[in-house]
Design an enzyme around this catalytic site. Structure first.
Site, short mmCIF file in Angstrom:
data_model
loop_
_atom_site.label_atom_id
_atom_site.label_comp_id
_atom_site.label_asym_id
_atom_site.label_seq_id
_atom_site.Cartn_x
_atom_site.Cartn_y
_atom_site.Cartn_z
N GLY A 158 8.04 1.71 -10.41
CA GLY A 158 6.91 1.80 -9.48
C GLY A 158 6.51 3.25 -9.23
N SER A 160 10.01 3.53 5.98
CA SER A 160 8.62 3.98 6.12
C SER A 160 8.36 4.49 7.53
CB SER A 160 7.70 2.79 5.84
OG SER A 160 6.39 3.06 6.26
N LYS A 217 11.23 -3.56 7.01
CA LYS A 217 11.87 -2.23 6.97
C LYS A 217 12.82 -2.08 8.15
CE LYS A 217 9.89 -0.77 3.23
NZ LYS A 217 10.68 -0.77 2.00
N TYR A 243 5.48 -6.53 7.07
CA TYR A 243 6.02 -5.50 6.17
C TYR A 243 6.90 -4.52 6.94
CZ TYR A 243 6.13 -1.01 3.75
OH TYR A 243 6.55 0.19 3.22
P1 NAD Z 1 5.56 0.20 -5.91
O1 NAD Z 1 5.02 -1.16 -5.65
O2 NAD Z 1 4.79 1.12 -6.79
O3 NAD Z 1 7.04 0.09 -6.49
C1 NAD Z 1 7.91 -0.96 -6.16
C2 NAD Z 1 8.51 -1.48 -7.47
O4 NAD Z 1 9.43 -2.52 -7.17
C3 NAD Z 1 7.47 -2.05 -8.42
O5 NAD Z 1 7.66 -1.50 -9.70
C4 NAD Z 1 7.76 -3.56 -8.42
O6 NAD Z 1 7.47 -4.15 -9.67
C5 NAD Z 1 9.24 -3.59 -8.07
N1 NAD Z 1 9.71 -4.79 -7.36
C6 NAD Z 1 9.21 -5.35 -6.24
N2 NAD Z 1 9.98 -6.39 -5.86
C7 NAD Z 1 11.00 -6.47 -6.74
C8 NAD Z 1 12.14 -7.32 -6.88
N3 NAD Z 1 12.36 -8.33 -6.04
N4 NAD Z 1 12.98 -7.11 -7.93
C9 NAD Z 1 12.74 -6.10 -8.81
N5 NAD Z 1 11.70 -5.28 -8.73
C10 NAD Z 1 10.83 -5.45 -7.70
O7 NAD Z 1 5.82 0.88 -4.48
P2 NAD Z 1 6.15 2.39 -4.13
O8 NAD Z 1 4.95 2.97 -3.50
O9 NAD Z 1 6.79 3.06 -5.27
O10 NAD Z 1 7.20 2.14 -2.96
C11 NAD Z 1 8.59 2.11 -3.19
C12 NAD Z 1 9.30 1.77 -1.89
O11 NAD Z 1 8.94 2.73 -0.90
C13 NAD Z 1 8.92 0.41 -1.31
O12 NAD Z 1 10.08 -0.17 -0.75
C14 NAD Z 1 7.92 0.75 -0.23
O13 NAD Z 1 7.92 -0.20 0.80
C15 NAD Z 1 8.45 2.09 0.26
N6 NAD Z 1 7.41 2.92 0.88
C16 NAD Z 1 6.30 3.23 0.16
C17 NAD Z 1 5.29 4.00 0.75
C18 NAD Z 1 4.04 4.35 -0.01
O14 NAD Z 1 3.08 4.82 0.60
N7 NAD Z 1 3.97 4.20 -1.30
C19 NAD Z 1 5.44 4.47 2.07
C20 NAD Z 1 6.59 4.14 2.77
C21 NAD Z 1 7.59 3.35 2.16
C1 UD1 Z 2 -0.48 2.59 5.32
C2 UD1 Z 2 0.31 1.50 5.96
C3 UD1 Z 2 1.74 1.98 6.19
C4 UD1 Z 2 2.34 2.46 4.88
C5 UD1 Z 2 1.44 3.54 4.31
C6 UD1 Z 2 1.89 4.03 2.99
C7 UD1 Z 2 -1.40 0.27 7.21
C8 UD1 Z 2 -1.92 -0.11 8.57
N1 UD1 Z 2 -0.34 1.10 7.18
O1 UD1 Z 2 -0.48 3.69 6.21
O2 UD1 Z 2 2.53 0.94 6.71
O3 UD1 Z 2 3.63 2.98 5.10
O4 UD1 Z 2 0.11 3.01 4.13
O5 UD1 Z 2 1.75 3.03 2.03
O6 UD1 Z 2 -1.90 -0.20 6.18
N2 UD1 Z 2 -8.67 5.01 5.47
C9 UD1 Z 2 -10.05 5.03 5.38
N3 UD1 Z 2 -10.64 4.34 4.37
C10 UD1 Z 2 -9.94 3.63 3.44
C11 UD1 Z 2 -8.53 3.60 3.54
C12 UD1 Z 2 -7.93 4.29 4.57
O7 UD1 Z 2 -10.72 5.67 6.19
O8 UD1 Z 2 -10.55 3.00 2.55
C13 UD1 Z 2 -8.02 5.79 6.53
C14 UD1 Z 2 -7.15 4.97 7.48
O9 UD1 Z 2 -7.92 4.47 8.54
C15 UD1 Z 2 -6.11 6.03 7.91
C16 UD1 Z 2 -5.97 6.94 6.67
O10 UD1 Z 2 -7.15 6.72 5.89
O11 UD1 Z 2 -6.63 6.81 8.96
C17 UD1 Z 2 -4.75 6.61 5.81
O12 UD1 Z 2 -4.76 5.24 5.48
P1 UD1 Z 2 -3.75 4.62 4.41
O13 UD1 Z 2 -3.78 5.42 3.17
O14 UD1 Z 2 -4.04 3.16 4.29
O15 UD1 Z 2 -2.32 4.87 5.06
P2 UD1 Z 2 -1.77 4.46 6.52
O16 UD1 Z 2 -2.70 3.55 7.22
O17 UD1 Z 2 -1.35 5.71 7.20
#
Ligand code: NAD
Ligand code: UD1
Length: 340
Positions: free
Chosen positions: A10, A131, A159, A155
């Protein structure tokens, strides 16, 4: 040392695989491809191969589900795993309100199965992807790790529940070493443009949406709300480059090696940028192609959210290095390469 990355193909997992392999670790991935593609394996290998020869002996991918105990038994029998980073999970806030059972099933059951098999094979070093969403609307900024927690959607609750499960596990067996990493808003992509964030369908998050407007795949960004209690009225977040975030995992793994017990770390930059700041920075990089309009607030959004990264700096020796311009440049480069 060999590190198991669940969800390692991912967005964050793939960047972490690159950093770990480049630092000399061996990497084993389990990914069910529900939100990724097997081609990412070759792209990770391609990036790392300029510094290290990559083969089955140091980089292995198992396509399968973390909830599959037989698969986990096979992975731990066939590889001597020293530590696990658990990225695998579903992560879309909106979707989680419509599919709570799927979210609880995927995120909670995968964690429980994984911890059970780890205990069986006496693997006790664990890093968990949490997160900033667990803080909800914090009372003041910056956010410290000891601030109250509370989630507002399924979600976020997965966490929080997993964090609680990890605390109970550690209380019962303090030979575990556990790092809970609370990520703020990861954006950007690898310098090579070979890996980055590529969500299916119309992106929910700001940065991938902007990238698609900048490359003409979407028409116009809607900025959700311009009447927030922030300097320019648009929402403020702590955006962190995904490569910096990936490097934070290396530091966390090193910390586990020192028998740190259970620790919680914010991974953010400590700086808040508004939606307009991001749009303006991106426009400098792409030549002004990001059109936008103001739209009503998105339900559930908060005004402002940024981390105190002090604890990670002090205890992990880690801090984010890349600036907003680099986040936009690498994100745009990835998005442009994808078109080819
Ligand atoms: P992502 O979706 O790109 O990566 C997650 C990966 O896990 C994917 O490749 C998916 O195929 C795999 N996956 C999901 N469920 C599975 C399962 N049951 N078994 C095996 N593989 C599985 O997401 P990411 O952005 O890389 O996020 C990684 C982690 O970080 C997640 O737990 C997410 O909740 C957390 N997180 C992400 C963000 C963000 O903004 N990207 C922010 C805070 C926390
Ligand atoms: C979102 C998730 C959060 C997650 C994080 C990273 C929600 C409510 N929260 O955070 O749980 O950990 O992503 O994956 O979804 N915005 C716009 N236009 C858009 C999209 C977003 O104006 O089309 C604004 C939003 O209102 C916010 C900022 O951009 O102010 C960031 O948004 P986003 O990227 O979705 O992240 P979070 O909401 O912070």
């Amino acid at each position: 040392m060999s590190i198991l990355l669940t969800g390692g193909l991912g967005y964050i997992g793939s960047h972490t695989a690159v950093e770990l392999l480049s630092a000399g670790y061996d990497v084993v991935v389990v990914d069910n491809l529900s939100n990724s593609d097997l081609s990412v394996k070759d792209r990770i290998a391609q990036i790392v191969s300029s510094t290290r020869k990559i083969g089955e002996d140091n980089f292995k991918v198992y396509v399968g589900d973390v909830r599959d105990e037989n698969l986990l038994n096979k992975v731990f029998s066939q590889n001597k795993i020293d530590a696990v980073v658990h990225f695998a999970g579903l992560k879309a806030v909106g979707e989680s309100t419509k599919k709570p059972i799927e979210y609880y099933d995927n995120n909670l059951i995968s964690t429980l199965k994984l911890l059970e098999v780890m205990r069986k094979f006496n693997v006790k070093n664990f890093v968990f992807s949490s997160s900033a969403t667990v803080y909800g609307q914090a009372k003041s900024m910056p956010i410290y790790e000891d601030f109250p927690v509370g989630a507002t959607n399924p979600y976020g609750r997965t966490k929080l529940f997993i964090e609680e499960i990890l605390k109970d596990l550690y209380a019962a067996d303090n030979s575990f070493n556990i790092a809970i990493l609370r990520y703020f808003n990861p954006i950007g992509a690898h310098d090579s443009g070979l890996i980055g964030e590529d969500p299916n369908g119309i992106p929910n998050n700001l940065f991938p949406y902007i990238s698609r407007v900048a490359t003409g795949k979407l028409d116009c960004l809607s900025i959700f709300g311009n009447d927030y209690n922030t300097p320019d009225g648009t929402g403020v977040r702590d955006y962190i480059h995904v490569v910096d975030l990936a490097k934070g995992h290396l530091c966390a793994i090193k910390k586990l090696e020192q028998n740190c017990g259970l620790q919680i770390y914010n991974l953010g930059t400590g700086k808040g940028y508004s939606v307009l700041d991001i749009v303006n920075a991106y426009n400098k990089v792409c030549g002004g192609k990001v059109k936008y309009k103001f739209a009503p607030r998105r339900p559930g959004d908060i005004d402002i959210c940024y981390a105190s990264p002090e604890k990670a700096e002090k205890e992990l020796g880690w801090h984010a290095e890349r600036d907003l311009e680099n986040m936009c440049k690498t994100g745009y480069n990835f998005e442009c390469k994808k078109q080819k």
